[in-house]
Design an enzyme around this catalytic site. Sequence first.
Site, PDB file in Angstrom:
ATOM      1  N   LYS A 197       0.846  -1.189   0.000  1.00 52.36           N
ATOM      2  CA  LYS A 197       0.000   0.000   0.000  1.00 52.36           C
ATOM      3  C   LYS A 197       0.887   1.246   0.000  1.00 52.36           C
ATOM      4  CE  LYS A 197      -3.851   1.925   2.753  1.00 52.36           C
ATOM      5  NZ  LYS A 197      -4.683   1.681   3.968  1.00 52.36           N
ATOM      6  N   SER A 230      -9.530   1.638   3.303  1.00 58.32           N
ATOM      7  CA  SER A 230      -8.695   2.436   2.421  1.00 58.32           C
ATOM      8  C   SER A 230      -7.663   1.622   1.643  1.00 58.32           C
ATOM      9  CB  SER A 230      -7.974   3.522   3.233  1.00 58.32           C
ATOM     10  OG  SER A 230      -7.047   2.944   4.154  1.00 58.32           O
ATOM     11  N   THR A 247      -6.758   1.389  10.214  1.00 61.66           N
ATOM     12  CA  THR A 247      -7.024   2.135  11.439  1.00 61.66           C
ATOM     13  C   THR A 247      -8.391   1.722  11.973  1.00 61.66           C
ATOM     14  OG1 THR A 247      -5.721   3.994  10.594  1.00 61.66           O
ATOM     15  CG2 THR A 247      -7.139   4.428  12.494  1.00 61.66           C
ATOM     16  N   GLY A 280     -11.134  -0.662   9.845  1.00 62.01           N
ATOM     17  CA  GLY A 280     -11.787  -1.304   8.706  1.00 62.01           C
ATOM     18  C   GLY A 280     -11.011  -1.309   7.413  1.00 62.01           C
ATOM     19  N   SER A 281      -9.863  -0.655   7.360  1.00 63.13           N
ATOM     20  CA  SER A 281      -9.191  -0.448   6.085  1.00 63.13           C
ATOM     21  C   SER A 281      -8.500  -1.674   5.507  1.00 63.13           C
ATOM     22  CB  SER A 281      -8.179   0.698   6.193  1.00 63.13           C
ATOM     23  OG  SER A 281      -8.859   1.923   6.323  1.00 63.13           O
TER      24      SER A 281
END
Length: 495
Positions: A98, A179, A200, A202-203
Amino acid sequence: MNRRRMILSTAAATLGPASCVRTHKVPPLYSTLSTLSAMLKAEETEPALLVQHFLKRIAEIDKAGPCVNAVLEINPDAQRLADSAAQGALHGLPILLKDNIETADAMRTTAGSLALRNHTPKADAPLVTKLRAAGAIILGKTNLSEWANIRSPNSTSGWSARGGLTRNPHKLTHSASGSSSGSAAAVAAGLAPAAIGTETNGSIVSPASACGIVGFKPTVGLISGAGIIPITHHQDTAGPMTLSVRDAALLMQVLAKDFSVDLKPDALKGARLGVLRGHCGKNPQVLALFENALEKLRAAGAIIVDPVKLPNFREAGANSWKAMLIELRTDLNAYLEQRGGDVRSLAELIAFNEAHRSEEMPHFAQEFFEQSEKLGTPEIIAEGETAREKARRLAGPEGIDAALKEHRLDALICPTNDPAGLIDLAKGDTNERVASTPAAVAGYPHLTVPLGFVDDLPVGFSFMGTANADAQILALGHAFEEITFAMKRPQFLPG
């Protein structure tokens, strides 16, 4: 004599007794890390061929064809690195990162923002150092929701100014969620066998479930957070996004210190699993998939406790959000200052976005940034510390731990998500249900494993546990995966 032996014998006879020729295979599509590692060890393929294979796949699927747009940047040194990969648990295996995880190489680390595109980090993030030492090849960086989706309440998951919009490979009109959108979509689309995302709240689990892959958010602190562009160190963590739980476990054993896991096939036998009914949502098709999975769990010997109530989760979430906006300013200012470059504080970042409004804010603004910038007085910072302590206590000891203890549970379970919504850049996310907040606020492990499909869109199954129960959660998820087999290749449907 079988065909492979005949080919090798003929070649050896042709070249003479001192020569040896091996045929190298192109790996099957959607090969797991474990499969590719076995092929490499058997000398059925080689690292350079794997890199070529996935670069070709990225060109055909990501940049052309369906145009998933998951990969933000290719590592220009990937081919060279394939020729000198270290021996180790990940020898020769290509992995995507990422674009908020620092690499000190020819690639940028920008969180999808144009503000960071002209200045590279001074060193690899510690997790990258571990991947390289284990022999992994960093293939490239994946797109993400810009600044890990903390800029605006009206954002569209999977969009960044630098990378554009990532789409769900199962249904291109629908969100890949965020994200870690690009990481999830890339693995689901077969652009790499694995990726590292960050979460942080759910990402990792949200895009993984939305794209139909495995996502694991470990206990906060198991993987070093250094070298990751922050939101709040109290909840931020990197984690694996893979095609199997076994692969997630393999990556955890590289990324986390002194981590080991035993993936027993009978891990579900006698396991006590508590159903979080209040977090299951109301979608009848999702609930039908979930009930079918519960029957399979019972047949595998699991003891299902249904329902289980999670105390204090709403109050924990509210306190976490209050603290997070305060911590964002503190943590991001510290990061930007030590990194150097053109933008060295949140205030300067806000000014940069205003000066480049047409590129940075064509679809949504930066309300959360502006709100956070106002929260820097000593009194407010002290309030944030109080809110954080309360959030962690209510979500952890007085939340997840209390529920586990009351019912003598090994893990909490529920459907991870409802199907992803339609992409609408003008209106932003449609905010479907995702069960992520309790484990995220507590800093506890959360694993999502494919559960099934609703209207051609994936749905995941969640396992959550107490702090440092990561190995147990992975073992339960692996055993679940073995009895459900719910992963499917994406069809890249146009809508």
